[in-house]
Design a protein around this motif. Sequence first.
Motif, PDB file in Angstrom:
ATOM      1  N   HIS A  24     -40.340 -27.474 -64.721  1.00 29.15           N
ATOM      2  CA  HIS A  24     -39.515 -28.259 -66.245  1.00 29.15           C
ATOM      3  C   HIS A  24     -40.224 -29.456 -66.011  1.00 29.15           C
TER       4      HIS A  24
ATOM      5  N   HIS B 146     -40.938 -32.884 -68.916  1.00 31.11           N
ATOM      6  CA  HIS B 146     -40.560 -33.848 -70.077  1.00 31.11           C
ATOM      7  C   HIS B 146     -41.376 -34.719 -69.823  1.00 31.11           C
TER       8      HIS B 146
ATOM      9  N   VAL C 296     -42.432 -25.875 -77.131  1.00 31.33           N
ATOM     10  CA  VAL C 296     -41.316 -27.515 -76.936  1.00 31.33           C
ATOM     11  C   VAL C 296     -40.534 -27.462 -78.104  1.00 31.33           C
TER      12      VAL C 296
ATOM     13  N   ASP D 191     -36.797 -29.197 -80.286  1.00 31.83           N
ATOM     14  CA  ASP D 191     -36.749 -30.124 -80.730  1.00 31.83           C
ATOM     15  C   ASP D 191     -34.956 -30.459 -80.495  1.00 31.83           C
TER      16      ASP D 191
ATOM     17  N   GLN E 130     -32.313 -25.113 -75.627  1.00 27.14           N
ATOM     18  CA  GLN E 130     -31.741 -25.745 -76.249  1.00 27.14           C
ATOM     19  C   GLN E 130     -30.479 -27.620 -75.453  1.00 27.14           C
TER      20      GLN E 130
END
Length: 454
Positions: A273, A275, A322, A324, A343
């Motif tokens: 994961h 980012h 992606v 949000d 999320q």
Amino acid sequence: MFESMTSPSDLVALARANAALVRRAEADTLLIAYEWAVAHPAREDGADAAIFHSPVGFEPISGDGTLEVNEYAVAELGGALGLSTDAAKKLIGHALELAHRLPRLWARVTAGEVPVWRARLVAEAMIHAYPALPAEGVAWIDAQVAPFIEKMGRAAVDRLIERAMKLYGLAIDEDENGASDTRHVTIVSERDPFAQTMQVHAELDIADALDLEQAVAAGAAGLKAAGCEESLDVRRSLALGELARHQTALDLAGAGADEETVGRTTARRVDLHLHFTATVEPDESISFGATGQLENRQRLVLLEQVRRWVNTSHTDIRVLPVVDLNQTLETDRYEPTDRLRRQVLLRDETCVFPHCTRPSRRCDVDHVVPFDHDAAAEGRPQPGSTVTENLAPLCRGHHRLKTHTAWHLESPANGVFEWTSPHGQRFRRDRHGTSDLSPPDLHTPRTAPTPTPA
């Protein structure tokens, strides 16, 4: 304050005075933890006793014969002290261990004669001593440690415990029971987060170690023959990585296994994961920051490293959409969708109970306002919708605390959580940590505490 200090002697005197105040305050905090335990005992059957959970079962917070404490009472004290629930459990457990099983050391600590951290070091060693010492052995340890605790470290305490086990017939005979197996493979991740490598420590069976040595040496030689100009150590490390990538499964199915069985054993996937911060340039192209975060290991990773992984022919890349974090997602169901769950976990990163640091990926996703399972059938509006703003990651212990106790949770804004404890303490928890919102009158006790005899 320091303007009035005229000499180094004044500073020394002030340092000594402050050290004495700190020692006294720490001793008082230990006393408070003990009093809290006395005021909140567990039920007689011990069903609600505070414990530590571990991969192999559970561990009590203090030794045999000590008072068991109600698990739901721990969080209140932790909040007051600015500690996580686990840290508060440990503090209470140490106080109980000292008061009930090490009374001589307890007397010196509560009198402010020795630092609390030294006494807690002994308590921790005694709680986890295996096999557990009988009462006579514990009393012997207390008599040996209490007069000399200022000069003792953990190693000295461990030696005393080992000697007590031999004196009281508890030492394990390795010849009879077999020496302990020390084989292991450890991936060390607790290093500089900017480091682009990780350490691997291992202790293997002799035959396995020799086989690995031969495979790594052959791999390093093959890399050199293929034109790799790195040093031998680097080539050996690259060869070990290649072994991991190519050995997708152990041949446990056997030579005669059918294709379906072999297919089930050879699948391997590693999820990373990652980012990275994306920026839209004036020409509407997208650029990424050079440094991102590898969430699985809580460490930094370079964009160039990710490019190398992607370009490796043996790497199977799976790109997730992606998410949000500012978008509102919802579903009519009780269970959140995979995208909604992801999320929420990314938004909060940890359990949202005050001071808890358990990673969100190991937490339950809970409704802040409870979901009404009968609302749709009875034609009523749903009070606890499964929507981004009404979901929060909670570790299992704090999920149970919210469900079964008088702790109250509200979410005034997306990703912001306000907790009120049964005793009126208030905390705000968001991505930046925990803030104490308790009213000022909670900082001043109405009466001075009187210690309860152990």
